[in-house]
Design a protein around this motif. Sequence first.
Motif, short mmCIF file in Angstrom:
data_model
loop_
_atom_site.label_atom_id
_atom_site.label_comp_id
_atom_site.label_asym_id
_atom_site.label_seq_id
_atom_site.Cartn_x
_atom_site.Cartn_y
_atom_site.Cartn_z
N GLU A 90 48.35 43.41 43.96
CA GLU A 90 47.95 42.87 45.27
C GLU A 90 46.67 42.06 45.10
O GLU A 90 45.63 42.60 44.72
CB GLU A 90 47.72 43.99 46.28
N PHE A 91 46.75 40.77 45.39
CA PHE A 91 45.59 39.89 45.29
C PHE A 91 44.92 39.77 46.65
O PHE A 91 45.58 39.82 47.69
CB PHE A 91 46.00 38.53 44.73
N VAL A 92 43.62 39.62 46.63
CA VAL A 92 42.81 39.65 47.86
C VAL A 92 42.29 38.24 48.16
O VAL A 92 41.72 37.59 47.28
CB VAL A 92 41.62 40.63 47.68
N PRO A 93 42.47 37.77 49.39
CA PRO A 93 41.95 36.44 49.72
C PRO A 93 40.44 36.44 49.91
O PRO A 93 39.83 37.48 50.17
CB PRO A 93 42.67 36.09 51.03
N CYS A 94 39.86 35.26 49.77
CA CYS A 94 38.45 35.08 50.12
C CYS A 94 38.31 35.07 51.64
O CYS A 94 39.29 35.07 52.37
CB CYS A 94 37.93 33.75 49.58
N LYS A 95 37.09 35.00 52.07
CA LYS A 95 36.85 34.97 53.52
C LYS A 95 37.33 33.67 54.15
O LYS A 95 37.54 33.61 55.35
CB LYS A 95 35.36 35.22 53.79
N ASP A 96 37.53 32.64 53.32
CA ASP A 96 38.08 31.38 53.85
C ASP A 96 39.60 31.31 53.75
O ASP A 96 40.21 30.30 54.08
CB ASP A 96 37.45 30.17 53.14
N GLY A 97 40.22 32.40 53.28
CA GLY A 97 41.68 32.47 53.20
C GLY A 97 42.27 32.08 51.87
O GLY A 97 43.44 32.38 51.58
N LYS A 98 41.50 31.41 51.02
CA LYS A 98 42.01 31.04 49.70
C LYS A 98 41.98 32.26 48.77
O LYS A 98 41.20 33.20 48.99
CB LYS A 98 41.15 29.92 49.08
N TYR A 99 42.81 32.21 47.75
CA TYR A 99 42.89 33.35 46.82
C TYR A 99 42.06 33.12 45.55
O TYR A 99 42.30 33.74 44.53
CB TYR A 99 44.35 33.64 46.47
N TYR A 100 41.11 32.22 45.63
CA TYR A 100 40.19 31.99 44.51
C TYR A 100 38.85 31.53 45.08
O TYR A 100 38.77 31.01 46.20
CB TYR A 100 40.76 30.97 43.53
N TYR A 101 37.81 31.74 44.29
CA TYR A 101 36.45 31.42 44.74
C TYR A 101 35.74 30.65 43.62
O TYR A 101 35.77 31.06 42.46
CB TYR A 101 35.70 32.71 45.06
N LEU A 102 35.14 29.54 43.99
CA LEU A 102 34.42 28.72 43.02
C LEU A 102 32.93 29.06 43.07
O LEU A 102 32.31 28.97 44.12
CB LEU A 102 34.63 27.23 43.33
N PHE A 103 32.38 29.46 41.92
CA PHE A 103 30.96 29.78 41.83
C PHE A 103 30.43 29.28 40.49
O PHE A 103 30.96 29.63 39.43
CB PHE A 103 30.74 31.29 41.95
#
Length: 363
Positions: A90-103
């Motif tokens: 089960e993958f978890v979305p970011c707070k913006d709804g995308k399933y990946y985060y750029l940092f």
Amino acid sequence: MNQQDLQHIAQSFQIKGDVVEVKPLGNGLINTTYKVVTAGDAPDYVLQHINTAIFPDVDMLMNNIVSVTSHIRGKLEAAGTADIDRKVLEFVPCKDGKYYYLFDEKYWRVMVFIPDTVSKSGVTPESSRIVGETFGDFQAKLADIPAKLGETIKDFHNIEFRLQQLKEAIEADKMGRLAATRDIADEIEKRAESMTRSERLYREGKLPKRICHCDTKVDNILFDQEDNVLCVIDLDTVMPSFVFSDFGDFLRSAANTEKEDSDAYDKIRFRMEIFKAFTEGYLKTASAFLEPIEIENLPYAATLFPYMQLVRFYADYLNGDTYYKIQYPEHNLVRSRNQLTLLQRAEECIPEMEAFIKEQLGK
């Protein structure tokens, strides 16, 4: 990556509970992985850096994975399966709804951590049967997936593409290595017509593409403490392909009596006991959706993947060893001769493979 940055990344996803600690997890070769420990009764999570050198289209990659895991979860729910959260990732979305985060120019993803699991790596007839049954079931669950998935690694198992790469390597002969190894080029060329049948059958509309894992091995299965299969993991290479990808690639490594860079060519055999165990498990779960043309070409798949790896190792040798890491100058040449020998041994076993498949289907 410091603890503060890791916690910031983790908390950018829609996780439950407060993050207590983020610590290294496992020894993944492709993606850097951490365990996110949370307080209280909240689940723990897995935080993973996505290797964009191998998977440049992160949006496509995560769309594939979320489509696949959601579809499998739906199948498990419809079947009334118990303990579903341990049976599919089960993958978890970011707070913006995308399933990946750029940092900091790196892409990250989060999945729910499944506790009390066991991983395995040994190749035995019993483990091969489990791998066949598990990945056959994986393909079966995805046989009716409505989502259109992309190729996360373009032309990954396209033998025509690999032969074109070899043709260019032969024409360039950058290192002047062709003359002394012409016998390998000849062995590849005389099989080129028969080995590209999958791509021809696909163009003719006779052979379908399925959603396949494309990295079939026991390492990519999670077990519980009682050795029961939980779920398939490492989904980055899940994409449309021929079922031959999951079938043939497993046998290429598992059925070889020697490691792929061994120069003990006279000891190389194609292990029919591994073929039979894996095929028995695979047909048990996959035969319900496979078309006759797919089943009848499974022995071809068992020869296609040593052939494809031979083509890739040999092209890299001619190009000056620019892709595969080597420990000594002739390493890729040894790998090439190893795969050529395995191919020849597998070809000798085709009548026995065909007879075994007919026997399984008649049960």
